[in-house]
Motif scaffolding. Structure first.
Motif, mmCIF file in Angstrom:
data_model
loop_
_atom_site.group_PDB
_atom_site.id
_atom_site.type_symbol
_atom_site.label_atom_id
_atom_site.label_comp_id
_atom_site.label_asym_id
_atom_site.label_seq_id
_atom_site.Cartn_x
_atom_site.Cartn_y
_atom_site.Cartn_z
ATOM 1 N N GLY A 102 0.782 -1.232 0.000
ATOM 2 C CA GLY A 102 0.000 0.000 0.000
ATOM 3 C C GLY A 102 0.811 1.278 0.000
ATOM 4 O O GLY A 102 0.306 2.333 0.408
ATOM 5 N N ASN A 103 2.058 1.213 -0.457
ATOM 6 C CA ASN A 103 2.901 2.406 -0.538
ATOM 7 C C ASN A 103 2.802 3.052 -1.915
ATOM 8 O O ASN A 103 2.440 2.389 -2.897
ATOM 9 N N PRO A 104 3.189 4.332 -2.042
ATOM 10 C CA PRO A 104 3.437 4.884 -3.367
ATOM 11 C C PRO A 104 4.527 4.060 -4.059
ATOM 12 O O PRO A 104 5.447 3.569 -3.403
ATOM 13 N N ILE A 105 4.448 3.920 -5.370
ATOM 14 C CA ILE A 105 5.314 2.960 -6.048
ATOM 15 C C ILE A 105 6.792 3.349 -5.996
ATOM 16 O O ILE A 105 7.657 2.485 -6.155
ATOM 17 N N ASN A 106 7.110 4.630 -5.757
ATOM 18 C CA ASN A 106 8.509 5.055 -5.730
ATOM 19 C C ASN A 106 9.089 5.064 -4.324
ATOM 20 O O ASN A 106 10.191 5.567 -4.106
ATOM 21 N N GLU A 107 8.382 4.516 -3.361
ATOM 22 C CA GLU A 107 8.913 4.470 -1.994
ATOM 23 C C GLU A 107 10.191 3.614 -1.982
ATOM 24 O O GLU A 107 10.231 2.540 -2.580
ATOM 25 N N PRO A 108 11.264 4.079 -1.334
ATOM 26 C CA PRO A 108 12.491 3.282 -1.291
ATOM 27 C C PRO A 108 12.263 1.908 -0.670
ATOM 28 O O PRO A 108 11.539 1.772 0.324
ATOM 29 N N ALA A 109 12.869 0.905 -1.275
ATOM 30 C CA ALA A 109 12.812 -0.463 -0.764
ATOM 31 C C ALA A 109 14.235 -1.012 -0.749
ATOM 32 O O ALA A 109 15.173 -0.379 -1.235
ATOM 33 N N LEU A 110 14.394 -2.199 -0.171
ATOM 34 C CA LEU A 110 15.700 -2.843 -0.153
ATOM 35 C C LEU A 110 15.849 -3.704 -1.402
ATOM 36 O O LEU A 110 14.982 -4.527 -1.706
ATOM 37 N N GLU A 111 16.947 -3.496 -2.132
ATOM 38 C CA GLU A 111 17.289 -4.339 -3.273
ATOM 39 C C GLU A 111 18.328 -5.339 -2.801
ATOM 40 O O GLU A 111 19.432 -4.963 -2.423
ATOM 41 N N ILE A 112 17.969 -6.620 -2.809
ATOM 42 C CA ILE A 112 18.793 -7.685 -2.241
ATOM 43 C C ILE A 112 19.317 -8.552 -3.380
ATOM 44 O O ILE A 112 18.541 -9.148 -4.126
#
Length: 532
Positions: A271-281
Motif C-alpha cells: 500500500g505504498n506509493p510505487i517510488n517508496e524506497p525499498a531494499l534491493e537484495i
C-alpha cells in the motif's frame, strides 16, 4: 548536424565542434518542457537527448532541432570559481616537452587564461573545461593510471579538469588542489557546472584564501527508532527507488532499482506509493530481526522466504503477497532460484533521507545511502495515509536462470557504422555469456568471436544511456546498466530497448543473451529528417 538513434526514447545530435555542442546545449535548456525533453547530456561533439516517447518522437524533435540557428549562439557565462593549484604533477615536465615549451610556460598558460566548463561526465563533479587561448592541447597517456588522487589537476586533448575523487584515469597530471570540487553534503555538491568560469592560480605565488560553501555532513548516529535489525545482507543489499533523473549536469546517471516493475509491485503489495524506497537484495542471503509489528512484501528474483517467530516456530511465506511480521520474528531470504535481485518493502516505507532527490545508492558514483551492514538498524515511517494493499500482484517478467538464453530487443546505433558488417551480423547471431565480472554498472559479456571495428580512430567522449552496448578494444560487449558512467569513449553499437531493461537487470551470471534488433540502423541529416 547528424541525428543518430540511441533508444526508443533517446537520440544523439552530432555536431562539428565543441562550440556548436555548447551552443546547442544552451539553446535546448530553454525548450525542455515545450519539446517534451527529459534530459540532455552534452559531450565533446554530441548532445544525447532523452525525451518522453508518449508525447513526442525522434522525427518531431529532429525537425525542431534542425531548424535551430546555433551559429551565433554563445553559451551563457556562469560564476567565476578560483582554484589554487600546486603545480607539481607527475606529468608536468612531459607536457612541457610535448608542447616544446618550459614548465614555467605551461603553468603560465594554465593560470593566465580563463577556462569555462563545457560539460560534466565520467564521474560526479568531473568537469570538462576549455580555454580558447591556453594552447595546452595534449594527448591522453598511453597507459592509464589505476588510481589518480582526488584534487589532481589534469589535461587531455583540448580539456582541463580536476579529479573530484580518487579514480582511474589517463589524463596528464600537472598539479593538485586542496579545493573540494565535489561534496555531496553541500547544498550544491558540484563546484562546477556547464557554463562555470574557472581561474586557476599558482598556490605558491598566492597567499589568498578562497572560501567554499559550507559542507553539512551529518554526524554519525545510531537510529533512535530500531524497528528492524539487519542480521545478514547477503552479497549486497541497497536502498533503491526510481533513481535520479535530471542530474546529468552534475555528471550523475540515473541509477535506481534494476527491476523497477518488481520495486513497484513490492510497494503496491503493502500500500505504498510505487517510488517508496525499498531494499534491493542481490542473490538472496538477507535476514533481519523484527522489533515491532509491521507488514512487508518481497518481490523480484524468486527465493524462499522463511519466518522464525519469537516462540521458535518456523513457516514459509509467499512472494508478491503481504506478510504480517510481529515483534521478535526473524525473516530470512534464501538463495535465489531464478533472477538476481529481490525487493523488500515495508508498509509506510523506510525512514531514509534522500541524497540529490533519491534514496538510491549509485555503486559507481558512490552517491546515496550507503549499502546496508549486519547489525545496522532501520526505522519504519508511520505514514498517516496509505493505499489499500494489493493482493493481485504477479511478476511482470519471467526471471531467467543461469542456464537460460535471454532474448533482448535492441535498437542499433548510434555508432553501428563504426563496425564491419560482419561484426553487426555477429552481434545479433552469436550468443553472449554473462561473466562473473558483471554488476550494477554493467554486464560484461563473452562471445566465441569478438566484434571488429571498421573505424579505428578515437571516439570523443559522448553520452550513454542505460542499456547501451559498448564495445571496448577487445571486441567483447559491455551492456551498461543503471549505474553506468554518464559518458563513454568506446563506440556503442546498439542499446537494449527500454521495455527490456528490467529483464536485463535480472540476468544471472553464465546465462546467455541473444540480441534481437527491432529495425535496421538508420541515420539522417538535419535537412532530411523524414528518414529516421
Amino acid at each position: 548536424m547528424r541525428f543518430l538513434p540511441v533508444n526508443v526514447d533517446a537520440l544523439i545530435v552530432e555536431l562539428n565542434s565543441l562550440e556548436q555542442t555548447m551552443a546547442l546545449t544552451d539553446v535546448l535548456q530553454g525548450v525542455f518542457a515545450d519539446w517534451h525533453i527529459e534530459e540532455i547530456i552534452p559531450a565533446a561533439r554530441t548532445v544525447l537527448i532523452r525525451y518522453n516517447p508518449i508525447t513526442t518522437n525522434a522525427n518531431t524533435l529532429a525537425k525542431h532541432i534542425a531548424q535551430l540557428d546555433i551559429s551565433a549562439s554563445v553559451m551563457q557565462s556562469g560564476e567565476l570559481v578560483t582554484i589554487p593549484v600546486r603545480y607539481n604533477g607527475e606529468d608536468l615536465s612531459q607536457v612541457a616537452d610535448y608542447l616544446g615549451i618550459t614548465v614555467a610556460e605551461v603553468i603560465a598558460r594554465h593560470t593566465n587564461n580563463e577556462y569555462q566548463v563545457a560539460f560534466c561526465g565520467f564521474a560526479p563533479g568531473f568537469a570538462y573545461m576549455v580555454s580558447k587561448t591556453a594552447q595546452l592541447n595534449v594527448p591522453r597517456r598511453q597507459s592509464p593510471r589505476v588510481r589518480i588522487p582526488a584534487g589532481s589537476v589534469a589535461l587531455a586533448g583540448e580539456f582541463s579538469s580536476v579529479y573530484p575523487q580518487a579514480s582511474p584515469g589517463g589524463w596528464q597530471l600537472i598539479g593538485i588542489t586542496d579545493t573540494a570540487v565535489w561534496d555531496i553534503y553541500r547544498d550544491e555538491p558540484a563546484l562546477f557546472k556547464p557554463g562555470t568560469r574557472v581561474h586557476f592560480v599558482d598556490a605558491s605565488q598566492s597567499q589568498t584564501t578562497y572560501y567554499l560553501p559550507k559542507s553539512k555532513k551529518p554526524d554519525d548516529f545510531a537510529c533512535q527508532q530500531q524497528d528492524i535489525t539487519v542480521l545478514a545482507t547477503g552479497l549486497q543489499t541497497l536502498f533503491q527507488d526510481n533513481g535520479r533523473v535530471g542530474q546529468a549536469t552534475l555528471g550523475i546517471s540515473e541509477s535506481g532499482a534494476m527491476d523497477k516493475s518488481a520495486l513497484h509491485s513490492a510497494n503496491r503489495v503493502v500500500g505504498n506509493p510505487i517510488n517508496e524506497p525499498a531494499l534491493e537484495i542481490t542473490q538472496g542471503g538477507f535476514s533481519a530481526q523484527i522489533n515491532s509489528s509491521m507488514l512487508v512484501a518481497v518481490t523480484g528474483a524468486l527465493c524462499e522466504i522463511t519466518i522464525t517467530t519469537a516462540k521458535n516456530e518456523t513457516y514459509t511465506a509467499p512472494m508478491y503477497q503481504p506478510i504480517q511480521l510481529e515483534l521478535g520474528d526473524i525473516i530470512r531470504l534464501g538463495n535465489v532460484k531464478c533472477g538476481v535481485r529481490s525487493y523488500f518493502a515495508v508498509r509506510g516505507g523506510f525512514q531514509v533521507a534522500p541524497i540529490l532527490t533519491s534514496c538510491s545508492f549509485d555503486t559507481l558514483a558512490q552517491v546515496g545511502p550507503l549499502p546496508l551492514k549486519a547489525g545496522q538498524t532501520l526505522a519504519v515511517k508511520q505514514a498517516k495515509v496509505l493505499n489499500p494493499v494489493s493482493l493481485t500482484e504477479i511478476p511482470v517478467i519471467n526471471y531467467p536462470t543461469s542456464g537460460d538464453v535471454v532474448v533482448l530487443d535492441i535498437v542499433l546505433g548510434p555508432r553501428t557504422d563504426w563496425f564491419t558488417q560482419q561484426a553487426v551480423e555477429l552481434l545479433v547471431s552469436q550468443l553472449w555469456q554473462v561473466t562473473p565480472a558483471s554488476n550494477r554498472i554493467g554486464l560484461r559479456l563473452s562471445g566465441e568471436r569478438s566484434l571488429s571495428r571498421e573505424k579505428q580512430q578515437e571516439l570523443p567522449s559522448e553520452g550513454t544511456c542505460i542499456g547501451a552496448i559498448q564495445i571496448p578494444a577487445n571486441g567483447q560487449p559491455v551492456l551498461f546498466l543503471n549505474d553506468h558512467p554518464l559518458t563513454g569513449g568506446y563506440p556503442v553499437i546498439g542499446a537494449v530497448c527500454k521495455y527490456h531493461l528490467d529483464l536485463a537487470g535480472q540476468i544471472p551470471v553464465n546465462a546467455k543473451i541473444k540480441f534481437n534488433p527491432i529495425g535496421m540502423f538508420k541515420e539522417f541529416e538535419g535537412s532530411d529528417v523524414d528518414h529516421v
